[in-house]
Design a protein around this motif. Structure first.
Motif, PDB file in Angstrom:
ATOM      1  N   ILE A 288       0.889  -1.392  -0.054  1.00 46.87           N
ATOM      2  CA  ILE A 288      -0.032   0.060  -0.042  1.00 46.87           C
ATOM      3  C   ILE A 288       0.926   1.447   0.021  1.00 46.87           C
ATOM      4  CG2 ILE A 288      -2.009  -0.983   1.001  1.00 46.87           C
ATOM      5  CD1 ILE A 288      -1.135  -0.126   3.844  1.00 46.87           C
ATOM      6  N   GLY A 289       2.077   1.112   0.017  1.00 47.96           N
ATOM      7  CA  GLY A 289       3.009   2.400   0.149  1.00 47.96           C
ATOM      8  C   GLY A 289       4.532   2.029   0.629  1.00 47.96           C
ATOM      9  N   THR A 290       5.171   2.939   0.678  1.00 46.67           N
ATOM     10  CA  THR A 290       6.741   2.926   1.157  1.00 46.67           C
ATOM     11  C   THR A 290       7.208   4.045   1.652  1.00 46.67           C
ATOM     12  OG1 THR A 290       8.891   1.929   0.143  1.00 46.67           O
ATOM     13  CG2 THR A 290       7.808   3.642  -1.179  1.00 46.67           C
ATOM     14  N   PHE A 291       8.318   3.911   2.530  1.00 44.56           N
ATOM     15  CA  PHE A 291       9.311   5.119   2.898  1.00 44.56           C
ATOM     16  C   PHE A 291      10.224   5.156   1.756  1.00 44.56           C
ATOM     17  CE2 PHE A 291       7.751   3.543   7.352  1.00 44.56           C
ATOM     18  CZ  PHE A 291       7.163   4.926   7.661  1.00 44.56           C
ATOM     19  N   HIS A 292      10.807   6.385   1.855  1.00 43.03           N
ATOM     20  CA  HIS A 292      12.200   6.631   1.130  1.00 43.03           C
ATOM     21  C   HIS A 292      13.085   7.070   1.928  1.00 43.03           C
ATOM     22  CE1 HIS A 292      10.337   6.095  -2.934  1.00 43.03           C
ATOM     23  NE2 HIS A 292       9.290   6.706  -2.210  1.00 43.03           N
ATOM     24  N   TYR A 293      14.136   6.350   2.142  1.00 38.59           N
ATOM     25  CA  TYR A 293      15.404   6.382   3.021  1.00 38.59           C
ATOM     26  C   TYR A 293      15.265   6.334   4.513  1.00 38.59           C
ATOM     27  CZ  TYR A 293      19.611   8.258   4.739  1.00 38.59           C
ATOM     28  OH  TYR A 293      21.055   8.484   5.626  1.00 38.59           O
ATOM     29  N   GLY A 294      16.161   5.532   5.045  1.00 34.44           N
ATOM     30  CA  GLY A 294      16.332   5.400   6.576  1.00 34.44           C
ATOM     31  C   GLY A 294      15.448   4.686   7.557  1.00 34.44           C
ATOM     32  N   GLY A 295      15.422   4.824   8.930  1.00 33.61           N
ATOM     33  CA  GLY A 295      14.664   4.185   9.563  1.00 33.61           C
ATOM     34  C   GLY A 295      13.405   5.056   9.911  1.00 33.61           C
ATOM     35  N   SER A 296      12.396   4.324  10.576  1.00 31.40           N
ATOM     36  CA  SER A 296      11.022   4.944  10.455  1.00 31.40           C
ATOM     37  C   SER A 296      10.270   4.024  11.459  1.00 31.40           C
ATOM     38  CB  SER A 296      10.526   4.795   9.088  1.00 31.40           C
ATOM     39  OG  SER A 296      10.871   3.912   8.370  1.00 31.40           O
ATOM     40  N   SER A 297       8.979   4.332  11.633  1.00 34.91           N
ATOM     41  CA  SER A 297       8.042   3.679  12.729  1.00 34.91           C
ATOM     42  C   SER A 297       6.839   3.483  12.146  1.00 34.91           C
ATOM     43  CB  SER A 297       7.969   4.544  13.878  1.00 34.91           C
ATOM     44  OG  SER A 297       7.218   4.045  14.839  1.00 34.91           O
ATOM     45  N   HIS A 298       6.004   2.558  12.926  1.00 34.06           N
ATOM     46  CA  HIS A 298       4.580   2.351  12.192  1.00 34.06           C
ATOM     47  C   HIS A 298       3.528   2.239  13.327  1.00 34.06           C
ATOM     48  CE1 HIS A 298       5.035  -1.926  11.908  1.00 34.06           C
ATOM     49  NE2 HIS A 298       3.637  -2.037  12.101  1.00 34.06           N
ATOM     50  N   CYS A 299       2.286   2.698  13.361  1.00 28.00           N
ATOM     51  CA  CYS A 299       1.266   2.120  14.193  1.00 28.00           C
ATOM     52  C   CYS A 299       0.249   1.590  13.638  1.00 28.00           C
ATOM     53  CB  CYS A 299       0.725   3.543  15.011  1.00 28.00           C
ATOM     54  SG  CYS A 299       2.106   4.452  15.693  1.00 28.00           S
ATOM     55  N   LEU A 300      -0.573   0.722  14.419  1.00 26.25           N
ATOM     56  CA  LEU A 300      -1.766   0.097  14.153  1.00 26.25           C
ATOM     57  C   LEU A 300      -2.862   0.469  15.368  1.00 26.25           C
ATOM     58  CD1 LEU A 300      -1.224  -3.259  12.968  1.00 26.25           C
ATOM     59  CD2 LEU A 300      -2.098  -1.629  11.591  1.00 26.25           C
ATOM     60  N   ILE A 301      -4.021   0.987  14.839  1.00 23.31           N
ATOM     61  CA  ILE A 301      -5.027   1.466  15.878  1.00 23.31           C
ATOM     62  C   ILE A 301      -6.273   0.670  15.766  1.00 23.31           C
ATOM     63  CG2 ILE A 301      -6.198   3.027  17.187  1.00 23.31           C
ATOM     64  CD1 ILE A 301      -4.187   5.260  15.676  1.00 23.31           C
ATOM     65  N   PHE A 302      -6.731  -0.118  16.883  1.00 21.98           N
ATOM     66  CA  PHE A 302      -8.150  -1.015  16.787  1.00 21.98           C
ATOM     67  C   PHE A 302      -9.145  -0.283  17.659  1.00 21.98           C
ATOM     68  CE2 PHE A 302      -4.218  -3.731  16.070  1.00 21.98           C
ATOM     69  CZ  PHE A 302      -4.906  -4.442  14.835  1.00 21.98           C
ATOM     70  N   GLN A 303     -10.259  -0.271  17.411  1.00 23.20           N
ATOM     71  CA  GLN A 303     -11.399   0.003  18.025  1.00 23.20           C
ATOM     72  C   GLN A 303     -11.576  -0.415  19.457  1.00 23.20           C
ATOM     73  OE1 GLN A 303     -14.676   1.319  15.345  1.00 23.20           O
ATOM     74  NE2 GLN A 303     -13.867  -0.245  14.130  1.00 23.20           N
ATOM     75  N   PRO A 304     -12.062   0.233  20.377  1.00 28.19           N
ATOM     76  CA  PRO A 304     -12.267  -0.454  21.544  1.00 28.19           C
ATOM     77  C   PRO A 304     -13.259  -1.658  21.416  1.00 28.19           C
ATOM     78  CG  PRO A 304     -13.641   1.770  21.463  1.00 28.19           C
ATOM     79  CD  PRO A 304     -12.731   1.740  20.126  1.00 28.19           C
ATOM     80  N   GLY A 305     -13.262  -2.571  22.032  1.00 29.63           N
ATOM     81  CA  GLY A 305     -13.984  -3.939  21.926  1.00 29.63           C
ATOM     82  C   GLY A 305     -13.548  -4.897  20.995  1.00 29.63           C
TER      83      GLY A 305
END
Length: 324
Positions: A288-305
């Motif tokens: 679905i996409g990409t970073f360009h150059y270096g280190g990075s981070s990501h998050c997933l967020i789920f709904q309550p329940g």
């Protein structure tokens, strides 16, 4: 240590030099990407914290990094893709850090620069077919890791708004999703965050089968981090202020429902490229996409329940975790 800018004239001279060079391999990565290395002492000061949150400062850095990106996509940047034992990306030291490079990534060692056409082409390299199998592709109850990354943090009962303390870094949903009205659905939910190192695979993949409801890049900071800790420890804070790509994906599984994926750019790694469009149906594991150059981070967020269980491969989330 790395060169330090004594004033802004010297800073601009050093950055100007970098803009026509590609990163060489270096076993010592303590100071991170080259521009970050120039700025790192000022970043962790009160004045630096204020400056690197400034919208005008970040606008200037965006233009600088975009210009450097043009060079890194040019054939001229290939000069570092060589077998120099210390500095080359296919040399002895680099291959020691990436021992299965040829087997894992699409390349041809018999071609010039292993077949890569630029530094950016090398950095955004793709896995060979079968290297990244999708877990349980037909089981919609299984969510897959969107990136090759190491677990940093899991936080439940996340608030819509929260305060960043000196050592505590709670997540603030409104800031993370750039005040999108869909944030309401995630108050009280769960955040999972993981980080990518500079040698990692940097493309993103859908965590679920479903439809892309929204996908956009939110401009933000490039060098803002907490004063009291390093860049790695500041990742939760950065998820709310850094330049980032934000996806809302409606999972086929109603027990999961709407899920958020955020690709968080860090320092020079803040070019986030989205390769799908809104309303597109994506399969679990699809790029679905990409970073360009270096280190990075990501998050997933789920709904309550959402009853989500994480398989961390026996690790405890934190800066010392390894890829899962």
């Amino acid at each position: 240590g790395p060169p330090q800018a004594k004033n802004y004239h010297q800073m601009l001279q050093l950055i100007n030099t970098i803009l026509t060079r590609a990163p060489e391999f270096n076993e010592t990565v303590a100071y991170g990407p080259p521009i970050y290395a120039i700025l790192h002492c000022s970043i962790r000061t009160v004045g630096g914290f204020s400056a690197f949150l400034n919208e005008k400062v970040n606008y200037c850095f965006k233009n600088i990094l975009n210009e450097w990106g043009k060079y890194l996509k040019s054939k001229d940047s290939c000069y570092v893709l060589n077998k120099d034992p210390k500095k080359g990306w296919f040399g002895k030291d680099a291959m020691k850090e990436m021992p299965n490079f040829v087997e894992e990534f699409k390349c041809n060692p018999n071609e010039s620069h292993y077949g890569f056409t630029s530094w950016d082409d090398f950095f955004t390299r793709e896995f060979r077919d079968g290297v990244r199998p999708v877990a349980s592709p037909d089981d919609n109850s299984v969510v897959v890791n969107p990136c090759e990354a190491a677990p940093f943090n899991i936080q439940e009962n996340v608030k819509r708004h929260d305060t960043f303390w000196i050592k505590s870094q709670p997540y603030s949903l409104d800031l993370m999703v750039a005040n999108d009205p869909l944030a309401d659905k995630f108050v009280g939910g769960t955040v999972y965050q993981a980080f990518l190192g500079p040698l990692n695979y940097h493309r993103w993949h859908s965590p679920v089968n479903g439809k892309v409801v929204k996908a956009f890049v939110q401009d933000g900071t490039y060098y803002s981090q907490l004063i009291s800790v390093g860049v790695a420890e500041s990742q939760a804070y950065m998820s709310a202020v850094a330049t980032r790509a934000i996806f809302f994906i409606e999972a086929d599984n109603p027990d999961i429902g709407l899920v958020v994926f955020i690709a968080v750019g860090l320092a020079e790694v803040s070019t986030c490229e989205i390769t799908v469009f809104e309303e597109e149906y994506v399969k679990k594991g699809q790029q679905i996409g990409t970073f360009h150059y270096g280190g990075s981070s990501h998050c997933l967020i789920f709904q309550p329940g959402v009853n989500v269980t994480f398989d961390l491969h026996g690790q405890t989330p934190g800066v010392n975790a390894t890829n899962i």
